[in-house]
Design an enzyme around this catalytic site. Structure first.
Site, PDB file in Angstrom:
ATOM      1  N   GLY A  15      -4.266   3.204   1.713  1.00 52.56           N
ATOM      2  CA  GLY A  15      -3.627   2.493   2.707  1.00 52.56           C
ATOM      3  C   GLY A  15      -3.077   1.101   2.284  1.00 52.56           C
ATOM      4  O   GLY A  15      -2.824   0.186   3.129  1.00 52.56           O
ATOM      5  N   SER A  42      -9.973   3.092   1.984  1.00 49.30           N
ATOM      6  CA  SER A  42     -11.272   2.551   1.665  1.00 49.30           C
ATOM      7  C   SER A  42     -11.393   1.056   2.555  1.00 49.30           C
ATOM      8  O   SER A  42     -10.422   0.360   2.245  1.00 49.30           O
ATOM      9  CB  SER A  42     -11.644   2.587   0.258  1.00 49.30           C
ATOM     10  N   ILE A  45     -12.445  -1.083  -0.960  1.00 51.05           N
ATOM     11  CA  ILE A  45     -11.440  -1.222  -2.068  1.00 51.05           C
ATOM     12  C   ILE A  45     -10.276  -1.835  -1.346  1.00 51.05           C
ATOM     13  O   ILE A  45      -9.708  -1.128  -0.444  1.00 51.05           O
ATOM     14  CB  ILE A  45     -11.437   0.126  -2.700  1.00 51.05           C
ATOM     15  N   VAL A  50      -0.088  -7.917  -2.916  1.00 49.51           N
ATOM     16  CA  VAL A  50       1.272  -8.770  -3.336  1.00 49.51           C
ATOM     17  C   VAL A  50       2.496  -7.768  -3.018  1.00 49.51           C
ATOM     18  O   VAL A  50       2.270  -6.658  -2.741  1.00 49.51           O
ATOM     19  CB  VAL A  50       1.247  -9.231  -4.827  1.00 49.51           C
ATOM     20  N   LYS A  81      16.948 -11.824   2.105  1.00 46.84           N
ATOM     21  CA  LYS A  81      17.296 -11.925   0.528  1.00 46.84           C
ATOM     22  C   LYS A  81      18.685 -11.898  -0.005  1.00 46.84           C
ATOM     23  O   LYS A  81      18.890 -10.662   0.305  1.00 46.84           O
ATOM     24  CB  LYS A  81      16.086 -11.249  -0.211  1.00 46.84           C
ATOM     25  N   PRO A 101      23.195 -11.563  -7.718  1.00 53.84           N
ATOM     26  CA  PRO A 101      23.463 -11.709  -6.263  1.00 53.84           C
ATOM     27  C   PRO A 101      23.388 -10.176  -5.942  1.00 53.84           C
ATOM     28  O   PRO A 101      23.748  -9.250  -6.578  1.00 53.84           O
ATOM     29  CB  PRO A 101      24.805 -12.214  -6.304  1.00 53.84           C
ATOM     30  N   VAL A 192     -13.400   7.614  -1.035  1.00 55.57           N
ATOM     31  CA  VAL A 192     -13.424   9.057  -1.646  1.00 55.57           C
ATOM     32  C   VAL A 192     -14.734   8.992  -2.808  1.00 55.57           C
ATOM     33  O   VAL A 192     -14.509   8.068  -3.624  1.00 55.57           O
ATOM     34  CB  VAL A 192     -12.329   9.565  -2.082  1.00 55.57           C
ATOM     35  N   LEU A 342       1.570   2.300  -6.899  1.00 53.29           N
ATOM     36  CA  LEU A 342       1.008   1.984  -8.215  1.00 53.29           C
ATOM     37  C   LEU A 342       0.180   2.928  -9.025  1.00 53.29           C
ATOM     38  O   LEU A 342       0.114   3.124 -10.378  1.00 53.29           O
ATOM     39  CB  LEU A 342       0.010   0.821  -8.165  1.00 53.29           C
ATOM     40  N   TYR A 451      20.947   0.405 -12.345  1.00 54.15           N
ATOM     41  CA  TYR A 451      21.726  -0.430 -12.248  1.00 54.15           C
ATOM     42  C   TYR A 451      23.125  -0.409 -12.624  1.00 54.15           C
ATOM     43  O   TYR A 451      23.366   0.138 -13.928  1.00 54.15           O
ATOM     44  CB  TYR A 451      20.954  -1.792 -12.657  1.00 54.15           C
TER      45      TYR A 451
HETATM   46  C1  LIG Z   1       1.962  -9.060  -9.377  1.00 53.18           C
HETATM   47  C2  LIG Z   1       2.821  -8.136  -8.270  1.00 53.18           C
HETATM   48  C3  LIG Z   1       3.823  -8.520  -7.955  1.00 53.18           C
HETATM   49  C4  LIG Z   1       4.598  -7.429  -6.982  1.00 53.18           C
HETATM   50  N1  LIG Z   1       5.765  -7.938  -6.445  1.00 53.18           N
HETATM   51  C5  LIG Z   1       6.431  -6.762  -6.067  1.00 53.18           C
HETATM   52  C6  LIG Z   1       7.662  -7.241  -5.375  1.00 53.18           C
HETATM   53  O1  LIG Z   1       8.224  -8.284  -5.398  1.00 53.18           O
HETATM   54  N2  LIG Z   1       8.343  -6.002  -4.719  1.00 53.18           N
HETATM   55  C7  LIG Z   1       7.902  -4.594  -4.796  1.00 53.18           C
HETATM   56  O2  LIG Z   1       8.608  -3.809  -4.270  1.00 53.18           O
HETATM   57  N3  LIG Z   1       6.594  -4.442  -5.283  1.00 53.18           N
HETATM   58  C8  LIG Z   1       5.943  -5.691  -5.909  1.00 53.18           C
HETATM   59  N4  LIG Z   1       4.764  -5.318  -6.322  1.00 53.18           N
HETATM   60  C9  LIG Z   1       4.274  -3.880  -6.287  1.00 53.18           C
HETATM   61  C10 LIG Z   1       3.805  -3.440  -4.892  1.00 53.18           C
HETATM   62  O3  LIG Z   1       2.627  -4.496  -4.675  1.00 53.18           O
HETATM   63  C11 LIG Z   1       3.100  -2.185  -4.970  1.00 53.18           C
HETATM   64  O4  LIG Z   1       4.024  -1.106  -5.364  1.00 53.18           O
HETATM   65  C12 LIG Z   1       2.915  -1.923  -3.431  1.00 53.18           C
HETATM   66  O5  LIG Z   1       2.016  -2.667  -2.756  1.00 53.18           O
HETATM   67  C13 LIG Z   1       2.278  -0.542  -3.319  1.00 53.18           C
HETATM   68  O6  LIG Z   1       0.645  -0.707  -3.837  1.00 53.18           O
HETATM   69  P1  LIG Z   1      -0.224   0.705  -3.448  1.00 53.18           P
HETATM   70  O7  LIG Z   1      -0.228   1.169  -2.147  1.00 53.18           O
HETATM   71  O8  LIG Z   1       0.243   1.781  -4.537  1.00 53.18           O
HETATM   72  O9  LIG Z   1      -1.684   0.110  -4.065  1.00 53.18           O
HETATM   73  P2  LIG Z   1      -2.668  -0.807  -3.431  1.00 53.18           P
HETATM   74  O10 LIG Z   1      -2.075  -1.775  -2.471  1.00 53.18           O
HETATM   75  O11 LIG Z   1      -3.480  -1.229  -4.402  1.00 53.18           O
HETATM   76  O12 LIG Z   1      -3.568   0.134  -2.315  1.00 53.18           O
HETATM   77  C14 LIG Z   1      -4.397   1.246  -2.927  1.00 53.18           C
HETATM   78  C15 LIG Z   1      -5.256   1.784  -1.683  1.00 53.18           C
HETATM   79  O13 LIG Z   1      -5.791   2.849  -2.236  1.00 53.18           O
HETATM   80  C16 LIG Z   1      -7.181   2.744  -1.477  1.00 53.18           C
HETATM   81  N5  LIG Z   1      -8.251   3.361  -2.210  1.00 53.18           N
HETATM   82  C17 LIG Z   1      -8.396   3.291  -3.629  1.00 53.18           C
HETATM   83  N6  LIG Z   1      -9.585   4.021  -3.955  1.00 53.18           N
HETATM   84  C18 LIG Z   1     -10.034   4.621  -2.930  1.00 53.18           C
HETATM   85  C19 LIG Z   1     -11.164   5.541  -2.758  1.00 53.18           C
HETATM   86  N7  LIG Z   1     -11.764   5.897  -3.620  1.00 53.18           N
HETATM   87  N8  LIG Z   1     -10.980   5.916  -1.433  1.00 53.18           N
HETATM   88  C20 LIG Z   1     -10.274   5.648  -0.536  1.00 53.18           C
HETATM   89  N9  LIG Z   1      -9.187   4.761  -0.581  1.00 53.18           N
HETATM   90  C21 LIG Z   1      -9.209   4.498  -2.087  1.00 53.18           C
HETATM   91  C22 LIG Z   1      -7.394   1.171  -1.212  1.00 53.18           C
HETATM   92  O14 LIG Z   1      -8.498   1.170  -0.342  1.00 53.18           O
HETATM   93  C23 LIG Z   1      -6.118   0.990  -0.895  1.00 53.18           C
HETATM   94  O15 LIG Z   1      -5.830   1.232   0.489  1.00 53.18           O
HETATM   95  C24 LIG Z   1       4.159  -6.110  -7.107  1.00 53.18           C
HETATM   96  C25 LIG Z   1       2.981  -6.090  -7.584  1.00 53.18           C
HETATM   97  C26 LIG Z   1       2.389  -6.968  -8.527  1.00 53.18           C
HETATM   98  C27 LIG Z   1       0.728  -6.491  -9.175  1.00 53.18           C
END
Ligand SMILES: Cc1cc2nc3c(=O)[nH]c(=O)nc-3n(C[C@H](O)[C@H](O)[C@H](O)COP(=O)(O)OP(=O)(O)OC[C@H]3O[C@@H](n4cnc5c(N)ncnc54)[C@H](O)[C@@H]3O)c2cc1C
Length: 510
Positions: A15, A42, A45, A50, A81, A101, A192, A342, A451
């Site tokens: 989520g 979860s 977790i 960010v 932006k 830009p 999970v 990710l 790009y």
């Molecule tokens: C330093 C940094 C800067 C960033 N800056 C940018 C930016 O400027 N622009 C941009 O587009 N992106 C940026 N990103 C990337 C962006 O933050 C992610 O791509 C975006 O938030 C998506 O994350 P996610 O949902 O894949 O993972 P997460 O946010 O890690 O979510 C993972 C989810 O999985 C769930 N989960 C994990 N294991 C289980 C389990 N066993 N059972 C049930 N649920 C589980 C967790 O509860 C959570 O809800 C940045 C990332 C980093 C690290």
């Protein structure tokens, strides 16, 4: 799955932004067709928390879902932006800071002079060619303007300015969750614990810690860096990019906004000793952070350096430390599982591309299912296309590091010297350096580039990648000077709305 038919029950694990963006896009597309979507998240977790900057493609995401800027921007403390500024990446005189830009119809006059000047300069003629002097967006950011005309100049219309957003990642998640639920997505809180599979390797069901079993016919892995389904369950290999993108850690520290100062409309990405620091203006605070390479600097040293960079504004603020897995999975879609966010991969956030890749990956998936008969062949084509996107973004990001001219630390020297750049990037740089036909070179790479011409020019010229010895311009062909360009862009930018006032008045386009 039968030809051109969506799955009947999609289960999304995660989520974070990836999970909720996916849930919205799939439900928006398929709800008329009786598809059920369950998102499991979860409570133990957390999300990465960010990710506060976007590319202009996020505008399409909201438009596609029918969500207006008035609805989502205030709810997410969002700002406009106009681009990204890069101080201290280059030591070439006149190029200590430059801007990437977003482009504007009004750039056709002055911005196009930038391309002429950059071409002259790379072929050895003296000409000003720092993009920050030639583009309206750079001037809007300097003046603290939004990319929309002020009411007295016909606003809030937009003269074809491309723009993106900054936003609070946590609030964006909440907003997208509420919207997905309003479309009918079911939200289940649980962790999970076990994944059950069919004989053919497909995922059959998820068992949660509380014993609940959740079956589905398609699963989306949005579980973050660990890749619960795609890596841990299906064993999909991960292709690391760390041999040419060294940064694997980040530290985030928020700071307060000065309510009396203009509200910036750009991301600032300042090179530090072993990486770079972001500064992102939200309507409520600044998001700041340091992205760095653990093989060159310890976490404690990095935090100290970031705090010094931020000054007293960071005093008393808690730092969050993050680890990053940089690279991508080999196959994003495998068996009945699609990895998004990710879990599928991450290219460090220098160009804020992660949400854009999430959006493209889901949209391409929907197209693959709907346009062609489901087969292993179109699954392979999908994976090739997504890998091409990742590699396209990676090349552009790697170029920032490769082109740096800093001598101060082993980190910057190693980034310049390692030589592990793709053949495509090497070829682009070779043509630029020898003054060859750069347009033809970019065209030759076609869709493999994420790009296009303006971005490559801004990066290469912005870093001051030019011959050291320059001839004066030919008589009668004096290029537009930076001074003159600034004067003209400043005049045009004067017609735009003050950023802070515009947000306060709910000024937006859609
Ligand atoms: C330093 C940094 C800067 C960033 N800056 C940018 C930016 O400027 N622009 C941009 O587009 N992106 C940026 N990103 C990337 C962006 O933050 C992610 O791509 C975006 O938030 C998506 O994350 P996610 O949902 O894949 O993972 P997460 O946010 O890690 O979510 C993972 C989810 O999985 C769930 N989960 C994990 N294991 C289980 C389990 N066993 N059972 C049930 N649920 C589980 C967790 O509860 C959570 O809800 C940045 C990332 C980093 C690290």
């Amino acid at each position: 799955m039968s030809p051109s038919r969506p799955p009947q029950h999609v289960v999304i694990v995660g989520g974070g932004s990836a999970g909720w963006m996916t849930a919205n896009l799939l439900m928006h597309q398929w709800r008329e067709r009786g598809v059920r979507i369950t998102l499991i998240e979860s409570s133990e977790i957390g999300t990465i928390g960010v990710g506060e900057g976007s590319t202009p493609f996020l505008r399409d995401f909201f438009r596609h879902l029918g969500i207006s800027e008035q609805d989502w921007m205030p709810a997410c403390n969002a700002t406009f932006k106009c681009g990204i500024r890069f101080p201290n990446w280059s030591t070439v005189p006149g190029y200590a800071s430059y801007v990437h830009p977003f482009f504007n119809q009004e750039d056709l006059a002055i911005g196009s002079q930038f391309f002429t000047n950059a071409c002259l300069r790379r072929r050895g003629t003296a000409a000003d060619a720092n993009p920050q002097d030639f583009f309206i967006a750079a001037e809007l950011a300097r003046q603290g303007k939004a990319p929309l005309y002020a009411p007295q100049h016909g606003g809030p219309s937009n003269p074809g300015t491309d723009y993106a957003y900054h936003f609070d990642a946590g609030l964006l998640g909440q907003f997208l969750k509420a919207h997905a639920e309003s479309l009918g997505v079911r939200h289940q809180v649980g962790t999970v614990a076990e994944v059950n599979r069919h004989e053919n390797g497909d995922i059959a069901a998820l068992r949660l810690h509380d014993g609940t079993v959740l079956a589905g016919d398609f699963f989306v892995d949005c579980s973050g860096f660990k890749g619960l389904l795609i890596n841990e369950t299906l064993g999909e290999p991960f292709v690391s990019y760390q041999d040419n993108l060294f940064n694997d850690r980040a530290i985030a520290i928020p700071t307060a906004l000065d309510p009396a100062a203009p509200l910036p409309s750009e991301t600032v990405s300042t090179a530090l000793t072993c990486g770079w620091a972001w500064k992102i203006p939200l309507s409520s605070r600044f998001g700041n952070g340091y992205v760095y390479a653990s093989q060159f600097i310890s976490d404690d040293q990095a935090e100290a350096e970031l705090r010094q960079h931020l000054g007293p504004a960071a005093d008393g603020q808690t730092a969050r430390r993050l680890k990053m897995r940089v690279g991508r999975v080999e196959q994003h879609w495998r068996n009945n599982c699609l990895a998004i966010g990710l879990s599928q991969g991450f290219i460090e956030p220098l160009e804020a591309t992660a949400l854009m890749l999430i959006q493209f990956s889901v949209q391409c998936f929907v197209e693959s299912l709907e346009q062609a008969e489901f087969s292993r062949r179109n699954q392979a084509a999908y994976n090739r296309r997504i890998n091409q996107m990742f590699e396209g973004v990676r090349d552009y990001v790697v170029a920032h590091y490769h082109l740096n001219t800093r001598q101060d630390t082993a980190y910057w020297q190693a980034n310049r010297a390692h030589g592990r750049i793709s053949d495509r990037l090497a070829s682009i740089l070779e043509v630029w350096d020898r003054g060859g036909d750069f347009e033809a070179e970019l065209t030759r790479h076609g869709n493999a580039l994420m790009y296009f011409r303006p971005s490559w020019y801004c990066l290469l010229a912005g870093m001051g990648r030019f011959p050291a010895t320059l001839q004066p311009p030919r008589l009668g062909h004096v290029p537009l000077s930076a001074l003159q360009a600034r004067k003209e862009t400043a005049g045009i930018a004067g017609r735009f709305q003050d950023h802070r006032a515009g947000l306060a008045q709910g000024l937006s386009l859609a």
